[in-house]
Design a protein around this motif. Structure first.
Motif, PDB file in Angstrom:
ATOM      1  N   UNK A   3      21.730  52.159  45.896  1.00 54.80           N
ATOM      2  CA  UNK A   3      20.842  52.595  46.964  1.00 54.80           C
ATOM      3  C   UNK A   3      19.462  51.994  46.724  1.00 54.80           C
ATOM      4  N   UNK A   4      18.883  51.460  47.776  1.00 54.27           N
ATOM      5  CA  UNK A   4      17.570  50.841  47.667  1.00 54.27           C
ATOM      6  C   UNK A   4      16.517  51.814  48.162  1.00 54.27           C
ATOM      7  N   UNK A   5      15.545  52.077  47.316  1.00 54.62           N
ATOM      8  CA  UNK A   5      14.421  52.918  47.696  1.00 54.62           C
ATOM      9  C   UNK A   5      13.402  52.027  48.398  1.00 54.62           C
ATOM     10  N   UNK A   6      13.368  52.086  49.716  1.00 56.01           N
ATOM     11  CA  UNK A   6      12.511  51.196  50.496  1.00 56.01           C
ATOM     12  C   UNK A   6      11.032  51.383  50.188  1.00 56.01           C
ATOM     13  N   UNK A   7      10.658  52.551  49.713  1.00 55.41           N
ATOM     14  CA  UNK A   7       9.257  52.780  49.367  1.00 55.41           C
ATOM     15  C   UNK A   7       8.850  51.981  48.129  1.00 55.41           C
ATOM     16  N   UNK A   8       9.816  51.573  47.323  1.00 53.94           N
ATOM     17  CA  UNK A   8       9.529  50.825  46.110  1.00 53.94           C
ATOM     18  C   UNK A   8       9.518  49.312  46.339  1.00 53.94           C
ATOM     19  N   UNK A   9      10.013  48.869  47.488  1.00 55.57           N
ATOM     20  CA  UNK A   9      10.104  47.440  47.770  1.00 55.57           C
ATOM     21  C   UNK A   9       8.790  46.886  48.280  1.00 55.57           C
ATOM     22  N   UNK A  10       8.509  45.665  47.868  1.00 53.14           N
ATOM     23  CA  UNK A  10       7.390  44.937  48.429  1.00 53.14           C
ATOM     24  C   UNK A  10       7.886  43.846  49.371  1.00 53.14           C
TER      25      UNK A  10
END
Length: 67
Positions: A3-10
Protein backbone atom coordinates in the motif's frame (compact mmCIF):
# COMPACT_ATOMS: atom_id res chain seq x y z
CA UNK A 1 0.87 -5.62 -3.09
CA UNK A 2 2.32 -2.83 -0.98
CA UNK A 3 0.00 0.00 0.00
CA UNK A 4 1.33 3.41 -0.95
CA UNK A 5 0.87 6.23 1.50
CA UNK A 6 0.24 9.11 -0.90
CA UNK A 7 0.99 11.65 1.81
CA UNK A 8 4.57 10.36 1.93
CA UNK A 9 5.16 10.61 -1.83
CA UNK A 10 6.84 13.52 -3.50
CA UNK A 11 6.54 12.05 -7.00
CA UNK A 12 4.76 8.99 -8.40
CA UNK A 13 4.07 7.54 -11.85
CA UNK A 14 1.70 4.57 -11.96
CA UNK A 15 1.28 1.98 -14.69
CA UNK A 16 -2.14 3.50 -15.28
CA UNK A 17 -0.53 6.89 -15.91
CA UNK A 18 2.03 5.34 -18.25
CA UNK A 19 -0.74 3.53 -20.14
CA UNK A 20 -2.72 6.75 -20.44
CA UNK A 21 0.32 8.55 -21.87
CA UNK A 22 1.00 5.66 -24.27
CA UNK A 23 -2.59 5.72 -25.52
CA UNK A 24 -2.42 9.49 -25.96
CA UNK A 25 0.97 9.43 -27.72
CA UNK A 26 0.92 6.23 -29.78
CA UNK A 27 -2.73 5.20 -29.77
CA UNK A 28 -2.37 1.91 -27.90
CA UNK A 29 -1.57 0.43 -24.52
CA UNK A 30 1.87 -0.95 -23.77
CA UNK A 31 2.64 -4.64 -23.34
CA UNK A 32 4.17 -5.88 -20.09
CA UNK A 33 7.56 -6.00 -21.82
CA UNK A 34 7.14 -2.40 -22.97
CA UNK A 35 6.08 -1.35 -19.47
CA UNK A 36 9.29 -2.85 -18.11
CA UNK A 37 11.25 -0.85 -20.69
CA UNK A 38 9.29 2.27 -19.77
CA UNK A 39 10.07 1.73 -16.09
CA UNK A 40 13.79 1.45 -16.85
CA UNK A 41 13.61 4.60 -18.98
CA UNK A 42 11.74 6.52 -16.30
CA UNK A 43 14.20 5.44 -13.61
CA UNK A 44 17.13 6.48 -15.78
CA UNK A 45 15.59 9.75 -16.88
CA UNK A 46 14.36 10.79 -13.46
CA UNK A 47 17.59 9.94 -11.68
CA UNK A 48 19.88 11.40 -14.35
CA UNK A 49 21.81 14.10 -12.55
CA UNK A 50 19.30 14.17 -9.69
CA UNK A 51 22.02 15.84 -7.61
CA UNK A 52 21.69 18.98 -9.74
CA UNK A 53 17.92 18.94 -9.33
CA UNK A 54 18.15 18.61 -5.53
CA UNK A 55 20.82 21.32 -5.29
CA UNK A 56 18.79 23.70 -7.45
CA UNK A 57 15.62 23.16 -5.39
CA UNK A 58 17.44 23.67 -2.11
CA UNK A 59 19.41 26.68 -3.39
CA UNK A 60 16.21 28.37 -4.56
CA UNK A 61 14.54 27.79 -1.19
CA UNK A 62 17.52 29.18 0.73
CA UNK A 63 18.01 32.10 -1.68
CA UNK A 64 14.44 33.27 -1.11
CA UNK A 65 14.90 33.25 2.68
CA UNK A 66 18.27 35.07 2.85
CA UNK A 67 18.42 38.87 2.90
Amino acid sequence: METINKEELLFYISKETMQYEAMRAIGRYLTEEELDMAKDGLEWGLTFDIETVYNTILFEMIKDKCP
